[in-house]
Enzyme design. Structure first.
Site, PDB file in Angstrom:
ATOM      1  N   LYS A 181       1.829   2.480 -14.589  1.00 31.25           N
ATOM      2  CA  LYS A 181       1.071   2.063 -15.779  1.00 31.25           C
ATOM      3  C   LYS A 181       1.567   2.763 -17.040  1.00 31.25           C
ATOM      4  O   LYS A 181       1.325   2.308 -18.146  1.00 31.25           O
ATOM      5  CB  LYS A 181      -0.408   2.290 -15.556  1.00 31.25           C
TER       6      LYS A 181
HETATM    7  C1  LIG Z   1      -2.623  -0.313 -11.017  1.00 31.55           C
HETATM    8  C2  LIG Z   1      -1.885  -0.009  -9.782  1.00 31.55           C
HETATM    9  C3  LIG Z   1      -1.505  -1.029  -8.888  1.00 31.55           C
HETATM   10  C4  LIG Z   1      -1.880  -2.483  -9.107  1.00 31.55           C
HETATM   11  O1  LIG Z   1      -1.165  -3.061 -10.173  1.00 31.55           O
HETATM   12  P1  LIG Z   1      -1.640  -4.436 -10.838  1.00 31.55           P
HETATM   13  O2  LIG Z   1      -0.792  -4.616 -12.030  1.00 31.55           O
HETATM   14  O3  LIG Z   1      -3.084  -4.235 -11.169  1.00 31.55           O
HETATM   15  O4  LIG Z   1      -1.440  -5.508  -9.816  1.00 31.55           O
HETATM   16  C5  LIG Z   1      -0.759  -0.673  -7.775  1.00 31.55           C
HETATM   17  N1  LIG Z   1      -0.431   0.621  -7.523  1.00 31.55           N
HETATM   18  C6  LIG Z   1      -0.791   1.619  -8.351  1.00 31.55           C
HETATM   19  C7  LIG Z   1      -0.416   3.007  -8.007  1.00 31.55           C
HETATM   20  C8  LIG Z   1      -1.530   1.345  -9.514  1.00 31.55           C
HETATM   21  O5  LIG Z   1      -1.870   2.346 -10.332  1.00 31.55           O
END
Ligand SMILES: *Cc1c(COP(=O)(O)O)cnc(C)c1O
Length: 454
Positions: free
Chosen positions: A111
């Site tokens: 993210k």
């Molecule tokens: C947010 C997150 C996901 C999921 O990603 P999306 O874009 O919501 O599908 C998967 N793994 C981790 C570690 C995350 O922080």
């Protein structure tokens, strides 16, 4: 470039305005009016750094900033903020198996790619308008800390992040409470993640309050986050050996809100040669069911060892639906309404040929962590572990690693008796956490924001 709402009932906006408004006035999400075809230079590794690749990509979308301004924004986001020279390095585990490590940013999860850029875009917006803003969000873990690290110490913005007290991992909590930045207000509430989300919804619905404090959201539907996430798919391709490229590559993506994988699928529509994507989910298998049967059936959220994928309504799915329904915004609005109300529905003519899907129970997650460790001497976090289930050995698999294993030391230790660490997390242990406990009531949060606004 202009951006349109998935519900087709709002005016099209330029990049800066679409970014600033988050959700479109008609309730839809913004998408580019058209998808440009990226030049081959993005695929061949001709660009000298991740930041320059990001610039070559984003300049097609952000035509509001001058190229120099955009370049500076991107450099601030990706130069010196990630701890690997490749930013998103591609590691080879076997001839047909690669891992794209997306955990080299400040909070050790993918993210950071979106939220480092979003933080700089907010700062730019504040400087331009002269109006300070207050960011409010609820988190069950990774989003909140990535948002906080994107905005810590930025001028003119204060950040209020609600989370369920005692229900997020201690390390994730430290990532939010130990920033030593005075514009960050982590708020543990006496309640669940859903309670936190309801409070956020209620405060955003209070239009007078929203205008009074310049309330802004920082969630997974933000346009800039999705675009920022498409970039590393090109970067992965550029690092992929020729021989592996020829072998029908599939990107395997641990999926929750469908933001990460959607970004890859969009990259595929913009010239990325890979056309196959695999959705890896945990025991919350709603997307698995959807992409294997075309049926969207909302159930209850179950907590799992891969908590960032514990969702039922995948907010970014609306963007995919828009393309599925050939841009029929009215139908998108109707279907999304039904989904939000918990309907069990069949998506008409659902074409999911580009997608495969798997789901893993907690037990399987632990076993997958162990298998990957034994076979490749490589440690994956519980989200990434889901991506290793049922890989198709006849093609090249590129697994997106969404978090560093050291964020989930207990699960890893249980699986392989190794306790993973990371210097960025160790450093936090010597700091004093700062947070502001509140009851799970919108009134209390409203008063707190009023008293501490930027
Ligand atoms: C947010 C997150 C996901 C999921 O990603 P999306 O874009 O919501 O599908 C998967 N793994 C981790 C570690 C995350 O922080």
């Amino acid at each position: 470039m202009k951006f349109q709402s998935t519900r087709n009932a709002s005016p099209n906006l330029g990049f800066r305005d679409a970014f600033a408004s988050g959700l479109a006035p008609d309730g839809g999400l913004y998408l580019p009016e058209s998808l440009p075809c990226m030049p081959d230079t993005l695929l061949n590794g001709d660009t000298s750094s991740y930041a320059s690749l990001a610039f070559e990509f984003l300049r097609h979308f952000d035509t509001d900033h001058s190229p120099e301004e955009l370049k500076a924004l991107i450099d601030r986001s990706y130069e010196g903020t990630f701890d690997d020279p490749a930013t998103a390095p591609l590691k080879k585990l076997a001839d047909n198996l690669f891992v794209l490590e997306l955990f080299h940013g400040p909070t050790l999860a993918f993210k950071d790619f979106g939220l480092q850029l979003v933080g700089n875009l907010f700062e730019d917006q504040i400087q331009r308008s002269g109006q300070s803003i207050n960011v409010l969000g609820a988190t069950s873990g990774d989003t909140g800390s990535a948002a906080i690290h994107g905005l810590a110490d930025k001028k003119g913005v204060n950040v209020f992040i609600l989370y369920p007290k005692g229900r997020i991992s201690p390390l994730q909590e430290r990532q939010m409470t130990c920033t030593e930045a005075d514009n960050i207000f982590p708020i543990p509430i006496e309640g669940s993640f859903d309670d936190a989300q309801l409070i956020v919804k209620e405060l955003f619905g209070d239009l007078e309050f929203k205008a009074q404090v310049g309330l802004s959201a920082i969630n997974s539907i933000n346009l800039a986050r999705v675009l920022a996430q498409s970039i590393y798919y090109f970067h992965a391709w550029a690092q992929l050996p020729q021989s592996a490229r020829a072998n029908d590559p599939t990107f395997v993506v641990p999926t929750g809100n469908f933001g990460n994988i959607l970004a890859g699928w969009l990259a595929g529509k913009m010239g990325l040669p890979a056309q196959h994507f695999s959705i890896a989910t945990n025991r919350n298998d709603i997307l698995y069911k959807l992409f294997t049967t075309g049926r969207y059936q909302v159930g209850e959220v179950h907590s799992s060892l891969a908590p960032s994928m514990d969702i039922q309504v995948a907010s970014n799915f609306e963007r995919f639906l828009f393309y599925q329904l050939n841009g029929d915004g009215k139908q998108v609005a109707e279907l999304m309404q039904n989904i939000k109300q918990g309907a069990d529905l069949q998506i008409p003519d659902f074409d999911c040929d580009s997608f495969a899907a798997t789901h893993s129970s907690d037990q399987e997650i632990t076993a997958l962590i162990r298998q990957v460790y034994e076979k490749y001497d490589y440690i994956v976090d519980p989200h990434t572990a889901c991506a290793f289930k049922d890989l198709d050995p006849s093609r090249t698999n590129i697994v997106l690693s969404t978090a560093h294993p050291a964020k989930f030391p207990d699960t890893i230790e249980q699986a392989i008796a190794v306790h993973p660490t990371h210097p960025a997390l160790e450093k936090l242990k010597s700091r004093t956490p700062v947070c502001y406990e509140k009851p799970a009531q919108a009134k209390a949060i409203r008063e707190f924001i009023l008293a501490n606004q930027a």
